[in-house]
Design a protein around this motif. Structure first.
Motif, PDB file in Angstrom:
ATOM      1  N   ALA A 266       0.828  -1.217   0.000  1.00 38.43           N
ATOM      2  CA  ALA A 266       0.000   0.000   0.000  1.00 38.43           C
ATOM      3  C   ALA A 266       0.857   1.259   0.000  1.00 38.43           C
ATOM      4  CB  ALA A 266      -0.917  -0.008   1.220  1.00 38.43           C
ATOM      5  N   LEU A 267       2.087   1.125   0.517  1.00 39.07           N
ATOM      6  CA  LEU A 267       2.976   2.288   0.567  1.00 39.07           C
ATOM      7  C   LEU A 267       3.332   2.794  -0.831  1.00 39.07           C
ATOM      8  CD1 LEU A 267       4.829   4.174   2.220  1.00 39.07           C
ATOM      9  CD2 LEU A 267       6.575   2.405   2.108  1.00 39.07           C
ATOM     10  N   PHE A 268       3.385   1.887  -1.813  1.00 35.02           N
ATOM     11  CA  PHE A 268       3.840   2.255  -3.154  1.00 35.02           C
ATOM     12  C   PHE A 268       2.734   2.855  -4.026  1.00 35.02           C
ATOM     13  CE2 PHE A 268       6.574  -1.205  -1.631  1.00 35.02           C
ATOM     14  CZ  PHE A 268       7.788  -0.533  -1.645  1.00 35.02           C
TER      15      PHE A 268
ATOM     16  N   VAL B  46       9.405  -4.192  -4.365  1.00 32.14           N
ATOM     17  CA  VAL B  46       8.456  -3.307  -5.040  1.00 32.14           C
ATOM     18  C   VAL B  46       7.538  -4.119  -5.944  1.00 32.14           C
ATOM     19  CG1 VAL B  46       8.222  -1.301  -6.544  1.00 32.14           C
ATOM     20  CG2 VAL B  46      10.133  -1.437  -4.942  1.00 32.14           C
ATOM     21  N   PRO B  47       6.223  -3.947  -5.808  1.00 31.02           N
ATOM     22  CA  PRO B  47       5.279  -4.680  -6.652  1.00 31.02           C
ATOM     23  C   PRO B  47       5.283  -4.152  -8.083  1.00 31.02           C
ATOM     24  CG  PRO B  47       4.105  -3.080  -5.315  1.00 31.02           C
ATOM     25  CD  PRO B  47       5.540  -3.043  -4.868  1.00 31.02           C
ATOM     26  N   GLY B  48       4.482  -4.774  -8.936  1.00 28.81           N
ATOM     27  CA  GLY B  48       4.435  -4.370 -10.347  1.00 28.81           C
ATOM     28  C   GLY B  48       3.905  -2.975 -10.550  1.00 28.81           C
ATOM     29  N   THR B  49       2.988  -2.525  -9.662  1.00 30.62           N
ATOM     30  CA  THR B  49       2.378  -1.202  -9.805  1.00 30.62           C
ATOM     31  C   THR B  49       2.918  -0.246  -8.759  1.00 30.62           C
ATOM     32  OG1 THR B  49       0.335  -2.173 -10.657  1.00 30.62           O
ATOM     33  CG2 THR B  49       0.207   0.080  -9.830  1.00 30.62           C
ATOM     34  N   VAL B  50       3.524   0.830  -9.218  1.00 35.01           N
ATOM     35  CA  VAL B  50       4.001   1.885  -8.332  1.00 35.01           C
ATOM     36  C   VAL B  50       3.439   3.209  -8.828  1.00 35.01           C
ATOM     37  CG1 VAL B  50       5.994   3.107  -7.407  1.00 35.01           C
ATOM     38  CG2 VAL B  50       6.130   0.653  -7.817  1.00 35.01           C
ATOM     39  N   SER B  51       2.764   3.924  -7.942  1.00 36.38           N
ATOM     40  CA  SER B  51       2.219   5.229  -8.299  1.00 36.38           C
ATOM     41  C   SER B  51       2.344   6.153  -7.100  1.00 36.38           C
ATOM     42  CB  SER B  51       0.752   5.109  -8.722  1.00 36.38           C
ATOM     43  OG  SER B  51       0.233   6.391  -9.052  1.00 36.38           O
TER      44      SER B  51
ATOM     45  N   ARG C  43      -1.013   8.162  -2.407  1.00 35.53           N
ATOM     46  CA  ARG C  43      -1.241   9.307  -3.299  1.00 35.53           C
ATOM     47  C   ARG C  43      -0.815  10.649  -2.711  1.00 35.53           C
ATOM     48  NH1 ARG C  43      -5.997  11.822  -1.853  1.00 35.53           N
ATOM     49  NH2 ARG C  43      -7.252  10.739  -0.279  1.00 35.53           N
ATOM     50  N   THR C  44      -0.684  10.750  -1.360  1.00 39.95           N
ATOM     51  CA  THR C  44      -0.330  12.032  -0.737  1.00 39.95           C
ATOM     52  C   THR C  44       1.136  12.117  -0.315  1.00 39.95           C
ATOM     53  OG1 THR C  44      -1.007  11.202   1.434  1.00 39.95           O
ATOM     54  CG2 THR C  44      -2.677  12.362   0.125  1.00 39.95           C
ATOM     55  N   LEU C  45       1.873  11.013  -0.407  1.00 34.72           N
ATOM     56  CA  LEU C  45       3.244  10.961   0.103  1.00 34.72           C
ATOM     57  C   LEU C  45       4.162  11.886  -0.694  1.00 34.72           C
ATOM     58  CD1 LEU C  45       4.835   9.465   2.322  1.00 34.72           C
ATOM     59  CD2 LEU C  45       5.476   7.775   0.604  1.00 34.72           C
ATOM     60  N   GLN C  46       4.841  12.798   0.025  1.00 35.90           N
ATOM     61  CA  GLN C  46       5.743  13.759  -0.611  1.00 35.90           C
ATOM     62  C   GLN C  46       7.213  13.477  -0.285  1.00 35.90           C
ATOM     63  OE1 GLN C  46       4.566  17.750   0.432  1.00 35.90           O
ATOM     64  NE2 GLN C  46       2.410  17.385  -0.085  1.00 35.90           N
ATOM     65  N   VAL C  47       7.460  12.897   0.896  1.00 30.90           N
ATOM     66  CA  VAL C  47       8.827  12.606   1.339  1.00 30.90           C
ATOM     67  C   VAL C  47       8.861  11.181   1.876  1.00 30.90           C
ATOM     68  CG1 VAL C  47      10.697  13.229   2.914  1.00 30.90           C
ATOM     69  CG2 VAL C  47       9.231  15.020   1.950  1.00 30.90           C
TER      70      VAL C  47
ATOM     71  N   ARG D 108      11.490  -0.239 -10.847  1.00 26.43           N
ATOM     72  CA  ARG D 108      10.055  -0.001 -10.698  1.00 26.43           C
ATOM     73  C   ARG D 108       9.770   1.199  -9.812  1.00 26.43           C
ATOM     74  NH1 ARG D 108       8.430  -6.284  -9.439  1.00 26.43           N
ATOM     75  NH2 ARG D 108       8.540  -7.086 -11.588  1.00 26.43           N
ATOM     76  N   LEU D 109      10.533   1.305  -8.726  1.00 27.08           N
ATOM     77  CA  LEU D 109      10.317   2.418  -7.806  1.00 27.08           C
ATOM     78  C   LEU D 109      10.587   3.753  -8.493  1.00 27.08           C
ATOM     79  CD1 LEU D 109       9.690   3.500  -4.998  1.00 27.08           C
ATOM     80  CD2 LEU D 109      12.086   3.170  -4.398  1.00 27.08           C
ATOM     81  N   PHE D 110      11.729   3.873  -9.170  1.00 27.70           N
ATOM     82  CA  PHE D 110      12.062   5.122  -9.854  1.00 27.70           C
ATOM     83  C   PHE D 110      11.039   5.455 -10.942  1.00 27.70           C
ATOM     84  CE2 PHE D 110      16.857   4.496  -8.832  1.00 27.70           C
ATOM     85  CZ  PHE D 110      16.618   4.918  -7.534  1.00 27.70           C
ATOM     86  N   ALA D 111      10.571   4.433 -11.645  1.00 26.91           N
ATOM     87  CA  ALA D 111       9.625   4.653 -12.729  1.00 26.91           C
ATOM     88  C   ALA D 111       8.284   5.178 -12.220  1.00 26.91           C
ATOM     89  CB  ALA D 111       9.407   3.362 -13.513  1.00 26.91           C
ATOM     90  N   GLY D 112       7.963   4.896 -10.960  1.00 34.35           N
ATOM     91  CA  GLY D 112       6.677   5.336 -10.416  1.00 34.35           C
ATOM     92  C   GLY D 112       6.712   6.679  -9.725  1.00 34.35           C
ATOM     93  N   CYS D 113       7.871   7.337  -9.742  1.00 35.37           N
ATOM     94  CA  CYS D 113       8.016   8.660  -9.100  1.00 35.37           C
ATOM     95  C   CYS D 113       8.065   9.728 -10.192  1.00 35.37           C
ATOM     96  CB  CYS D 113       9.280   8.703  -8.241  1.00 35.37           C
ATOM     97  SG  CYS D 113       9.354   7.415  -6.971  1.00 35.37           S
ATOM     98  N   HIS D 114       6.930  10.311 -10.514  1.00 37.09           N
ATOM     99  CA  HIS D 114       6.827  11.175 -11.694  1.00 37.09           C
ATOM    100  C   HIS D 114       7.202  12.637 -11.437  1.00 37.09           C
ATOM    101  CE1 HIS D 114       5.003   7.776 -13.670  1.00 37.09           C
ATOM    102  NE2 HIS D 114       4.051   7.706 -12.762  1.00 37.09           N
TER     103      HIS D 114
END
Length: 401
Positions: free
Chosen positions: A151-153, A171-176, A156-160, A198-204
């Motif tokens: 759920a951490l990955f 890291v699961p398949g879906t990171v947002s 939606r509000t996490l900034q830091v 995966r983690l880097f790819a989900g940090c837009h």
């Protein structure tokens, strides 16, 4: 009579001080709840809870503070009972805290006896739309690393997000993580290389990345392709395994890099760099791509050990630096200031200084900082020797400190 008067004055003074203190304390209690909660947010949760004994007015004020900051004691490392009590304390704090959303959840503790309990704490924080999550686990090799809840990955509000030491990143398949701007991964473990990608790819919208890696972290490759990144600090600990570092960060402005591993560099785009601070154990051919990528950087600090020890008896190892065939473009067109530290008047250092002085067209200052152990006579001799080197820039001033 005089003594009686003095006693009355003293009593009156004490009453006056007590009255002033009471008015001051009462004045703080009269502040709006929001302001008191803001003041308490600068304290640890344990310190904020201690204010509940001041009066009935303060009894539950701490439960409305949007920051939870908890840390156990060093004794918890060896005392199972203390670790159990600390876990109960964390659970109680989360139950009593009345905030529907949290600005920050900071947790620093020793070892993980019951991973399911810790996972519940994280899930609670995520469910409250936490903005900053700072987790440090001081573990040992005999204790399992903590796996973060999936759920951490998708918070939606996490900034830091700051993770340190006894954490395993699976890291699961879906990171947002649409709001994550700051990410610190310090001496943690990874499930595999794919978890990092995966983690880097989900940090837009990521702007700051701090990465500390060690040999046994299960990852041998770091592909950092983040178009929004502005600040990056990377440190690779000493080890024998090969690692690859690939960076594509077109608006990166500040880079801090410490390389004590056999890193292979592939810097695709760091064209916006303003400042770079690089430290390596010793210069090798594998650093050439890195040096080329830093040619257009405005401020560069490049540090390496002149006496990179290959063994305990090898202090005399000589850097076999040779001038390049073609003068780098930065020396011809942009280099203005050079600060050469730990200068010890040896041949390869003199060759490098002579080359820079004779090649840099727009150089304004060449600062030579000698080793503090050099005798005064030797320093004067070095200064005289350096002053004889030809300078391509007529405006160049030589400073010897």
């Amino acid at each position: 009579m005089a003594n009686s008067a003095c006693q009355e004055i003293n009593v009156g003074s004490k009453r006056g001080r007590s009255s002033d203190e009471a008015i001051c304390a009462d004045g703080i209690s009269r502040l709006p709840d929001v302001l008191i909660q803001h003041i308490l947010s600068f304290l640890s949760t344990k310190e904020a809870m201690a204010t509940s004994v001041l009066s009935k007015r303060w009894l539950w004020v701490w439960t409305w503070v949007p920051i939870i900051d908890l840390q156990d004691t060093p004794s918890c490392r060896t005392d199972l009972n203390l670790r159990f009590r600390f876990g109960q304390f964390v659970t109680r704090v989360l139950i009593l805290n009345k905030m529907a959303s949290l600005d920050k959840f900071c947790l620093k503790f020793n070892l993980v006896d019951h991973p399911s309990h810790v996972t519940t704490w994280f899930q609670d924080a995520v469910s409250r739309d936490v903005k900053e999550l700072d987790i440090t686990i001081h573990g040992t090799q005999i204790f399992p690393f903590l796996k973060l809840p999936f759920a951490l990955f998708t918070a939606r509000t996490l900034q830091v997000l700051k993770l340190s030491q006894g954490v395993e990143l699976h890291v699961p398949g879906t990171v947002s993580l649409p709001c994550l701007k700051v990410l610190h991964l310090v001496w943690i473990k990874y499930m595999n290389d794919e978890s990092v990608s995966r983690l880097f790819a989900g940090c837009h919208v990521l702007q700051e990345l701090v990465l500390r890696k060690y040999v046994g972290d299960n990852s041998t490759i770091s592909i950092i392709s983040i178009p929004t990144l502005k600040i990056m600090s990377i440190r690779f600990a000493t080890g024998l395994r090969k690692h690859r570092l690939k960076i594509n960060a077109p608006i990166l402005e500040h880079l801090h890099l410490e390389d004590n591993l056999g890193l292979e560099f592939d810097l695709e785009d760091v064209s916006s760099l303003v400042e770079a601070n690089v430290s390596v154990t010793w210069l090798e051919n594998r650093h050439i791509p890195l040096l080329k990528a830093l040619c257009n950087t405005k401020y560069v600090s490049f540090n390496w050990d002149w006496y990179a020890k290959k063994n305990d008896n090898c202090r005399g190892f000589e850097c076999r630096w040779k001038p390049p065939r073609n003068v780098p473009e930065c020396l011809l067109s942009s280099l203005e200031t050079v600060s050469f530290k730990r200068f010890e008047d040896v041949a390869y250092q003199l060759r490098m200084v002579k080359y820079i002085l004779g090649s840099a067209r727009v150089l304004k200052t060449m600062e030579i900082c000698s080793d503090g152990d050099l005798p005064l006579e030797l320093k004067l001799g070095v200064l005289k020797k350096l002053s004889m080197f030809p300078r391509r820039s007529k405006a160049c001033q030589l400073q010897f400190n």
